[in-house]
Motif scaffolding. Structure first.
Motif, PDB file in Angstrom:
ATOM      1  N   PHE A   1      15.088  42.659 -27.571  1.00 45.42           N
ATOM      2  CA  PHE A   1      14.301  41.755 -28.409  1.00 45.42           C
ATOM      3  C   PHE A   1      13.083  42.482 -28.971  1.00 45.42           C
ATOM      4  CE2 PHE A   1      13.394  40.868 -23.906  1.00 45.42           C
ATOM      5  CZ  PHE A   1      12.040  41.135 -23.815  1.00 45.42           C
ATOM      6  N   ASP A   2      12.647  41.982 -30.131  1.00 42.75           N
ATOM      7  CA  ASP A   2      11.459  42.515 -30.781  1.00 42.75           C
ATOM      8  C   ASP A   2      10.629  41.362 -31.314  1.00 42.75           C
ATOM      9  OD1 ASP A   2      10.157  45.145 -32.068  1.00 42.75           O
ATOM     10  OD2 ASP A   2      10.017  43.480 -33.496  1.00 42.75           O
ATOM     11  N   THR A   3       9.318  41.386 -31.013  1.00 41.27           N
ATOM     12  CA  THR A   3       8.389  40.363 -31.484  1.00 41.27           C
ATOM     13  C   THR A   3       7.177  41.010 -32.144  1.00 41.27           C
ATOM     14  OG1 THR A   3       7.280  40.277 -29.330  1.00 41.27           O
ATOM     15  CG2 THR A   3       9.094  38.747 -29.676  1.00 41.27           C
ATOM     16  N   SER A   4       7.331  42.221 -32.657  1.00 37.38           N
ATOM     17  CA  SER A   4       6.196  42.993 -33.165  1.00 37.38           C
ATOM     18  C   SER A   4       5.790  42.624 -34.584  1.00 37.38           C
ATOM     19  CB  SER A   4       6.521  44.489 -33.108  1.00 37.38           C
ATOM     20  OG  SER A   4       7.593  44.796 -33.991  1.00 37.38           O
ATOM     21  N   THR A   5       6.624  41.871 -35.300  1.00 41.29           N
ATOM     22  CA  THR A   5       6.319  41.475 -36.672  1.00 41.29           C
ATOM     23  C   THR A   5       6.340  39.955 -36.767  1.00 41.29           C
ATOM     24  OG1 THR A   5       8.600  41.401 -37.519  1.00 41.29           O
ATOM     25  CG2 THR A   5       7.533  43.566 -37.437  1.00 41.29           C
ATOM     26  N   GLU A   6       6.322  39.449 -37.975  1.00 40.92           N
ATOM     27  CA  GLU A   6       6.369  38.005 -38.177  1.00 40.92           C
ATOM     28  C   GLU A   6       7.764  37.434 -37.946  1.00 40.92           C
ATOM     29  OE1 GLU A   6       7.008  39.960 -42.237  1.00 40.92           O
ATOM     30  OE2 GLU A   6       5.835  40.320 -40.420  1.00 40.92           O
ATOM     31  N   HIS A   7       8.711  38.284 -37.587  1.00 41.85           N
ATOM     32  CA  HIS A   7      10.082  37.856 -37.329  1.00 41.85           C
ATOM     33  C   HIS A   7      10.452  38.132 -35.867  1.00 41.85           C
ATOM     34  CE1 HIS A   7      10.940  37.235 -41.601  1.00 41.85           C
ATOM     35  NE2 HIS A   7      10.258  38.342 -41.809  1.00 41.85           N
ATOM     36  N   LEU A   8      11.044  37.137 -35.230  1.00 41.59           N
ATOM     37  CA  LEU A   8      11.577  37.286 -33.873  1.00 41.59           C
ATOM     38  C   LEU A   8      13.041  37.687 -33.974  1.00 41.59           C
ATOM     39  CD1 LEU A   8      11.692  36.797 -30.760  1.00 41.59           C
ATOM     40  CD2 LEU A   8      12.175  34.396 -31.290  1.00 41.59           C
ATOM     41  N   SER A   9      13.418  38.714 -33.233  1.00 36.18           N
ATOM     42  CA  SER A   9      14.798  39.188 -33.247  1.00 36.18           C
ATOM     43  C   SER A   9      15.267  39.429 -31.820  1.00 36.18           C
ATOM     44  CB  SER A   9      14.909  40.483 -34.068  1.00 36.18           C
ATOM     45  OG  SER A   9      16.243  40.941 -34.129  1.00 36.18           O
ATOM     46  N   ILE A  10      16.418  38.845 -31.469  1.00 35.91           N
ATOM     47  CA  ILE A  10      16.979  38.957 -30.124  1.00 35.91           C
ATOM     48  C   ILE A  10      18.465  39.254 -30.242  1.00 35.91           C
ATOM     49  CG2 ILE A  10      17.193  37.844 -27.864  1.00 35.91           C
ATOM     50  CD1 ILE A  10      15.221  35.704 -28.884  1.00 35.91           C
ATOM     51  N   ALA A  11      18.992  40.056 -29.338  1.00 34.38           N
ATOM     52  CA  ALA A  11      20.433  40.309 -29.309  1.00 34.38           C
ATOM     53  C   ALA A  11      20.874  40.593 -27.880  1.00 34.38           C
ATOM     54  CB  ALA A  11      20.814  41.475 -30.216  1.00 34.38           C
ATOM     55  N   VAL A  12      22.077  40.154 -27.572  1.00 35.84           N
ATOM     56  CA  VAL A  12      22.698  40.428 -26.280  1.00 35.84           C
ATOM     57  C   VAL A  12      24.022  41.144 -26.539  1.00 35.84           C
ATOM     58  CG1 VAL A  12      23.826  39.414 -24.266  1.00 35.84           C
ATOM     59  CG2 VAL A  12      21.616  38.525 -25.034  1.00 35.84           C
ATOM     60  N   GLN A  13      24.198  42.282 -25.898  1.00 38.43           N
ATOM     61  CA  GLN A  13      25.444  43.040 -26.005  1.00 38.43           C
ATOM     62  C   GLN A  13      26.217  42.913 -24.696  1.00 38.43           C
ATOM     63  OE1 GLN A  13      25.099  47.122 -27.333  1.00 38.43           O
ATOM     64  NE2 GLN A  13      26.912  47.737 -26.177  1.00 38.43           N
ATOM     65  N   HIS A  14      27.460  42.460 -24.810  1.00 43.16           N
ATOM     66  CA  HIS A  14      28.357  42.377 -23.658  1.00 43.16           C
ATOM     67  C   HIS A  14      29.606  43.166 -24.028  1.00 43.16           C
ATOM     68  CE1 HIS A  14      30.883  39.737 -20.709  1.00 43.16           C
ATOM     69  NE2 HIS A  14      30.708  40.965 -20.284  1.00 43.16           N
ATOM     70  N   GLY A  15      29.677  44.396 -23.536  1.00 43.02           N
ATOM     71  CA  GLY A  15      30.772  45.260 -23.945  1.00 43.02           C
ATOM     72  C   GLY A  15      30.655  45.581 -25.421  1.00 43.02           C
ATOM     73  N   ASP A  16      31.682  45.245 -26.200  1.00 49.36           N
ATOM     74  CA  ASP A  16      31.673  45.513 -27.633  1.00 49.36           C
ATOM     75  C   ASP A  16      31.191  44.327 -28.459  1.00 49.36           C
ATOM     76  OD1 ASP A  16      32.702  48.072 -27.231  1.00 49.36           O
ATOM     77  OD2 ASP A  16      34.780  47.358 -27.268  1.00 49.36           O
ATOM     78  N   THR A  17      30.834  43.235 -27.812  1.00 44.91           N
ATOM     79  CA  THR A  17      30.433  42.024 -28.518  1.00 44.91           C
ATOM     80  C   THR A  17      28.919  41.877 -28.505  1.00 44.91           C
ATOM     81  OG1 THR A  17      32.487  40.917 -27.898  1.00 44.91           O
ATOM     82  CG2 THR A  17      30.675  39.523 -28.643  1.00 44.91           C
ATOM     83  N   VAL A  18      28.349  41.561 -29.681  1.00 47.09           N
ATOM     84  CA  VAL A  18      26.909  41.358 -29.804  1.00 47.09           C
ATOM     85  C   VAL A  18      26.653  39.962 -30.344  1.00 47.09           C
ATOM     86  CG1 VAL A  18      24.786  42.092 -30.961  1.00 47.09           C
ATOM     87  CG2 VAL A  18      26.427  43.807 -30.167  1.00 47.09           C
ATOM     88  N   ARG A  19      25.789  39.242 -29.669  1.00 47.26           N
ATOM     89  CA  ARG A  19      25.323  37.926 -30.134  1.00 47.26           C
ATOM     90  C   ARG A  19      23.841  38.044 -30.448  1.00 47.26           C
ATOM     91  NH1 ARG A  19      29.338  37.207 -26.528  1.00 47.26           N
ATOM     92  NH2 ARG A  19      30.827  35.504 -26.900  1.00 47.26           N
ATOM     93  N   ALA A  20      23.421  37.488 -31.596  1.00 49.78           N
ATOM     94  CA  ALA A  20      22.048  37.688 -32.046  1.00 49.78           C
ATOM     95  C   ALA A  20      21.392  36.382 -32.443  1.00 49.78           C
ATOM     96  CB  ALA A  20      22.021  38.673 -33.217  1.00 49.78           C
ATOM     97  N   HIS A  21      20.079  36.400 -32.419  1.00 52.78           N
ATOM     98  CA  HIS A  21      19.261  35.260 -32.837  1.00 52.78           C
ATOM     99  C   HIS A  21      18.070  35.788 -33.607  1.00 52.78           C
ATOM    100  CE1 HIS A  21      16.840  31.545 -32.568  1.00 52.78           C
ATOM    101  NE2 HIS A  21      15.827  32.339 -32.284  1.00 52.78           N
ATOM    102  N   ALA A  22      17.710  35.104 -34.695  1.00 50.28           N
ATOM    103  CA  ALA A  22      16.523  35.456 -35.477  1.00 50.28           C
ATOM    104  C   ALA A  22      15.692  34.206 -35.683  1.00 50.28           C
ATOM    105  CB  ALA A  22      16.917  36.065 -36.825  1.00 50.28           C
ATOM    106  N   GLY A  23      14.388  34.347 -35.642  1.00 51.58           N
ATOM    107  CA  GLY A  23      13.510  33.206 -35.825  1.00 51.58           C
ATOM    108  C   GLY A  23      12.119  33.648 -36.207  1.00 51.58           C
ATOM    109  N   ALA A  24      11.188  32.719 -36.173  1.00 53.19           N
ATOM    110  CA  ALA A  24       9.805  33.003 -36.521  1.00 53.19           C
ATOM    111  C   ALA A  24       9.126  33.754 -35.386  1.00 53.19           C
ATOM    112  CB  ALA A  24       9.055  31.710 -36.819  1.00 53.19           C
TER     113      ALA A  24
END
Length: 232
Positions: A6-29
């Motif tokens: 996850f990264d919260t260093s800018t005005e955008h929140l970005s999160i991702a979870v990697q399980h093997g070859d699959t990535v699930r992501a979330h973006a927000g304020a």
């Protein structure tokens, strides 16, 4: 490999979870909102991936430079999750993540990463991609200063990438291509394997922010002087 990033260093929140070859992501304020939404979003993504925190190989986070409040949020959450689960943390420079995002999205291999540092300044660092085997090499260290002070490293093919163009477009170096890029969680995940192989993980209590200036806000007088200069 199982990773949370996850990264919260800018005005955008970005999160991702990697399980093997699959990535699930979330973006927000990002900003102040990130402190309230980060942990619930992490829990949801882990549940969707069928993972627990203890099953992660590492917790990856953007350590800065960036917004002061955002960096404190990222470090606090990384420390808390890592302590509770007994997992290592992997701090990653946000400007390196910007370079990686520019490479992935635009094919850039020579990147002067530039993020808005507010207070009439930008954060910057230069990186060159040497291929899958060697990865990224730093060509100019992390720096904070006025946009006019930026200088491209020697050689052809350099681009500017980041989020500073709207605020400082006419004050940044003219000539090179300008690519919008943020330090996304997916970029952190792509950087993680090489950093893990280089043993860059640290214990939870060392999940610390990268600050490159002590001052985090302007005084009222400084803000008024800046507005007067801009209007002159």
């Amino acid at each position: 490999m199982n990773l949370l990033a996850f990264d919260t260093s800018t005005e955008h929140l970005s999160i991702a979870v990697q399980h093997g070859d699959t990535v699930r992501a979330h973006a927000g304020a990002g900003g102040a909102q990130a402190s309230a939404t980060l942990i619930p979003a992490v829990r949801r993504l882990l549940a969707e991936a069928g993972l627990t925190l203890r099953e992660l190989d590492a917790i990856v986070f953007g350590r800065g430079p960036g917004a002061f409040t955002g960096l404190r949020t990222a470090c606090a959450v990384a420390q808390g999750l890592a302590y509770g689960a007994g997992r290592p943390v992997l701090p990653v420079d946000t400007l390196l993540a910007v370079a990686e995002q520019a490479r992935h999205a635009h094919g850039a291999t020579r990147v002067l990463a530039v993020l808005d540092a507010r207070m009439n300044e930008v954060y910057s660092a230069a990186y060159e991609w040497l291929g899958d085997a060697a990865g990224w090499v730093e060509r100019a260290p992390v720096h904070v200063g006025p946009p006019e002070a930026l200088a491209l490293p020697q050689g052809d093919g350099w681009v500017l990438a980041g989020n500073a163009f709207a605020a400082y477009g006419d004050r940044l170096p003219a000539g090179p291509a300008r690519l919008d890029a943020l330090p996304t969680a997916r970029a952190l995940l792509r950087l993680a394997p090489a950093l893990l192989a280089a043993h860059r993980t640290v214990p939870a209590d060392q999940a610390l922010p990268l600050y490159i200036r002590d001052k985090v806000a302007q005084t009222t007088a400084e803000r008024e002087a800046q507005r007067a200069t801009a209007g002159a």
